[in-house]
Design a protein around this motif. Sequence first.
Motif, PDB file in Angstrom:
ATOM      1  N   CYS A  28       0.972  -1.155  -0.093  1.00  0.00           N
ATOM      2  CA  CYS A  28      -0.210  -0.024  -0.100  1.00  0.00           C
ATOM      3  C   CYS A  28       0.882   1.103  -0.070  1.00  0.00           C
ATOM      4  CB  CYS A  28      -0.893  -0.064   1.292  1.00  0.00           C
ATOM      5  SG  CYS A  28      -2.093  -1.442   1.327  1.00  0.00           S
TER       6      CYS A  28
ATOM      7  N   CYS B  13      -4.328  -7.366   3.256  1.00  0.00           N
ATOM      8  CA  CYS B  13      -3.023  -7.095   3.091  1.00  0.00           C
ATOM      9  C   CYS B  13      -2.481  -6.948   4.403  1.00  0.00           C
ATOM     10  CB  CYS B  13      -2.824  -5.534   2.379  1.00  0.00           C
ATOM     11  SG  CYS B  13      -1.265  -5.158   2.175  1.00  0.00           S
TER      12      CYS B  13
ATOM     13  N   CYS C  39       1.027  -5.628   4.434  1.00  0.00           N
ATOM     14  CA  CYS C  39       2.193  -4.908   3.969  1.00  0.00           C
ATOM     15  C   CYS C  39       2.803  -4.128   5.121  1.00  0.00           C
ATOM     16  CB  CYS C  39       1.960  -4.052   2.735  1.00  0.00           C
ATOM     17  SG  CYS C  39       1.348  -2.543   3.371  1.00  0.00           S
TER      18      CYS C  39
ATOM     19  N   CYS D  40      -1.522   1.532   5.246  1.00  0.00           N
ATOM     20  CA  CYS D  40      -2.115   0.080   4.612  1.00  0.00           C
ATOM     21  C   CYS D  40      -3.689   0.495   4.659  1.00  0.00           C
ATOM     22  CB  CYS D  40      -1.940  -1.225   5.597  1.00  0.00           C
ATOM     23  SG  CYS D  40      -2.336  -2.724   4.786  1.00  0.00           S
ATOM     24  N   ILE D  41      -4.205  -0.148   3.410  1.00  0.00           N
ATOM     25  CA  ILE D  41      -5.718  -0.045   3.169  1.00  0.00           C
ATOM     26  C   ILE D  41      -6.546  -0.994   3.478  1.00  0.00           C
ATOM     27  CG2 ILE D  41      -5.398   1.750   1.387  1.00  0.00           C
ATOM     28  CD1 ILE D  41      -6.034  -0.273  -0.654  1.00  0.00           C
TER      29      ILE D  41
HETATM   30 ZN   LIG Z   1      -1.164  -2.767   2.904  1.00  0.00          ZN
END
Ligand SMILES: [Zn+2]
Length: 164
Positions: free
Chosen positions: A80, A122, A124, A129-130
């Motif tokens: 992200c 996600c 990440c 981060c979404i």
């Molecule tokens: Zn993310």
Amino acid sequence: MITEARRTLISRYTIAEVWQDTSNGHHSLHSTGAYQPGEVISAFTAASIWATPSYLTVQISNDKHIMLAPQFLEYINHSCDPNAFFDTTSFQLVCLKPIFPGDQFTFFYPSAEWNMAQPFACRCGSANCIGEITGASQLPEALLYRYRFTDFIRSKLDAAQQQD
Ligand SMILES: [Zn+2]
């Protein structure tokens, strides 16, 4: 073969190395060089073209999804907070933010995917981060201004907004 505490070097190329996380088997692609935003990391082309997406393809039009050549580019993971971008107009992998030797190459999956073959949660770890990663068609509108999208995806986003 080089094995560190938590990862193993799988293969080495001029511009990058493929590493595998020994705890979960996940692969990642790491830069051997340094890049500044706007610089071209690699040209790419279509090893093959598919009518439907998979987790390895990059979308270039409504019904064309390419397998990447050089093939090792398929090990570029989603983030992200990406440092690279697949420009499907110029067919160049472009640097988005400074990359140093050893850094993992990452890109924002929805930047090149309208509908994702496999939406995922996600992990990440980036501050922004979404969470749930989907294709660009499903993204909240606020996120459409945060990221660079391919010309193809951007044209579809523009068309969708005009229908609202
Ligand atoms: Zn993310």
